[in-house]
Design a protein around this motif. Structure first.
Motif, PDB file in Angstrom:
ATOM      1  N   ASP A 305       1.576   7.580   6.065  1.00 50.71           N
ATOM      2  CA  ASP A 305       1.927   7.262   4.677  1.00 50.71           C
ATOM      3  C   ASP A 305       3.393   6.855   4.567  1.00 50.71           C
ATOM      4  O   ASP A 305       3.745   5.921   3.838  1.00 50.71           O
ATOM      5  N   ALA A 306       4.258   7.568   5.295  1.00 49.10           N
ATOM      6  CA  ALA A 306       5.687   7.255   5.257  1.00 49.10           C
ATOM      7  C   ALA A 306       5.959   5.891   5.890  1.00 49.10           C
ATOM      8  O   ALA A 306       6.769   5.098   5.377  1.00 49.10           O
ATOM      9  N   GLU A 307       5.284   5.611   7.003  1.00 45.99           N
ATOM     10  CA  GLU A 307       5.448   4.307   7.657  1.00 45.99           C
ATOM     11  C   GLU A 307       5.026   3.172   6.721  1.00 45.99           C
ATOM     12  O   GLU A 307       5.731   2.152   6.602  1.00 45.99           O
ATOM     13  N   LYS A 308       3.904   3.350   6.036  1.00 45.00           N
ATOM     14  CA  LYS A 308       3.433   2.332   5.087  1.00 45.00           C
ATOM     15  C   LYS A 308       4.415   2.173   3.933  1.00 45.00           C
ATOM     16  O   LYS A 308       4.717   1.050   3.501  1.00 45.00           O
ATOM     17  N   PHE A 309       4.920   3.296   3.430  1.00 49.66           N
ATOM     18  CA  PHE A 309       5.894   3.251   2.333  1.00 49.66           C
ATOM     19  C   PHE A 309       7.126   2.454   2.730  1.00 49.66           C
ATOM     20  O   PHE A 309       7.620   1.607   1.965  1.00 49.66           O
ATOM     21  N   LEU A 310       7.646   2.711   3.924  1.00 49.34           N
ATOM     22  CA  LEU A 310       8.843   2.015   4.383  1.00 49.34           C
ATOM     23  C   LEU A 310       8.571   0.530   4.584  1.00 49.34           C
ATOM     24  O   LEU A 310       9.420  -0.313   4.257  1.00 49.34           O
TER      25      LEU A 310
END
Length: 327
Positions: A305-310
């Motif tokens: 989720d964090a990778e997608k957000f970034l």
């Protein structure tokens, strides 16, 4: 001298959730920093035999499992910091944390994996016999008490669920409750009272756990009648303290949404919290399962989720950067 550490992914907590998030984040090139907290490795570091983690036919030790997870996280590019966060600023990105050391940690994203601690009775004999007959997790340790006599202490949903679960392993389960009625949901109470292998002792509390042998192991418990004060001893093989858990979210109250029980709510099917760029995984957001394997699974979710957000944030920023260059 205090230092400032910056990263694309800052992870608070170093249990299965935090370290799995670190592994996935590092493999995505985010160079995560894990701030380990006051209990590096999480609750598994105080768990002896682990028999239900996938991939191991033999019993393994909790501390060893966490050592392996940390080595893997470091191998793929995670940096571990031995510090305890005492202040957070989630008002803007990048997020800022201050450690007990005075160091400052800055993250473009934040993964909260601070876990939850089981509530205990705080008896000296309980502390002495933890892992030697006294446990706070029936689904973790119940397998070791097949065909043995066990008690479950508590009166809420957790206690009733653990008592019902223990009937998969034992034909002699006793629920000990200090009052004369349960707080658990009615449907759970109905299942409990209807079960032939469970009995309830009302108005009782644990006065002392009794251990014998070398090495010492639990053999009995002294129960105190809460109405008369009388003490009675019952023989048993295992005791499960099920009086609830406390999530480690004190640091975030008033700065991030937490529910009435102190857990961090997330968008269903994700690890997203009420603040964009902040993600939660493991026992700090899971009040139902609380297993190492489910914590690891949500740690994976948080990293993805964090990778997608970034990636989305970088894409949105790119046109603005190009416009500046053109001007």
């Amino acid at each position: 001298m205090a230092a400032t550490h910056s990263t694309r992914m800052l992870i608070l907590g170093s249990g299965p959730a935090g370290l799995t998030a670190a592994i996935y984040g590092a493999r995505a090139g985010l160079a995560p920093i894990v701030v380990q907290g006051i209990q590096p490795g999480g609750q598994l570091t105080i768990t002896t035999d682990v028999e239900n983690y996938p991939g191991f036919a033999d019993v393994i030790q909790g501390p060893w499992l966490m050592e392996q997870m940390q080595k893997q996280a470091e191998h793929v590019g995670t940096r571990m910091e031995w510090d305890h966060i005492v202040a957070v600023d989630l008002s803007q990105r990048p997020f800022r944390m201050i450690g007990d050391s005075g160091n400052i940690y800055v993250g473009d994203t934040l993964v909260i994996a601070t876990g939850a601690q089981a509530k205990w009775l705080n008896l000296p004999s309980e502390e002495r016999l933890k892992g030697k007959g006294v446990s706070a997790c029936a689904t973790c340790d119940g397998f070791f008490y097949r065909g043995k006599k066990v008690i479950v202490i508590g009166g809420g949903n957790t206690a009733v669920e653990e008592a019902l679960y223990m009937t998969n392993h034992s034909h002699d389960v006793t629920l000990i409750h200090r009052r004369d009625s349960l707080r658990a949901e009615k449907i759970l109470q109905q299942r409990l009272f209807a079960h032939p292998n469970i009995k309830v002792l009302w108005n009782r509390e644990i006065a002392e756990f009794i251990g014998e042998g070398t090495p010492e192991g639990l053999v009995a418990a002294d129960l105190r009648d809460t109405t008369t004060g009388a003490i009675e001893r019952i023989e048993l093989d295992g005791a499960f303290v099920a009086i609830g858990h406390v999530p480690a979210t004190e640091l975030f109250k008033g700065k991030l949404e937490v529910d009435a029980d102190g857990y961090i709510p997330v968008t269903p099917g994700t690890s997203r919290t009420s603040i964009p760029g902040v993600f939660a995984c493991g026992d700090v957001m899971d009040k139902v399962y609380r297993q190492a394997v489910t914590a690891a699974g949500t740690g994976c979710m948080a990293a993805l989720d964090a990778e997608k957000f970034l990636a989305e944030a970088d894409y949105e920023a790119a046109p603005a950067a190009h416009e500046v260059e053109a001007a």
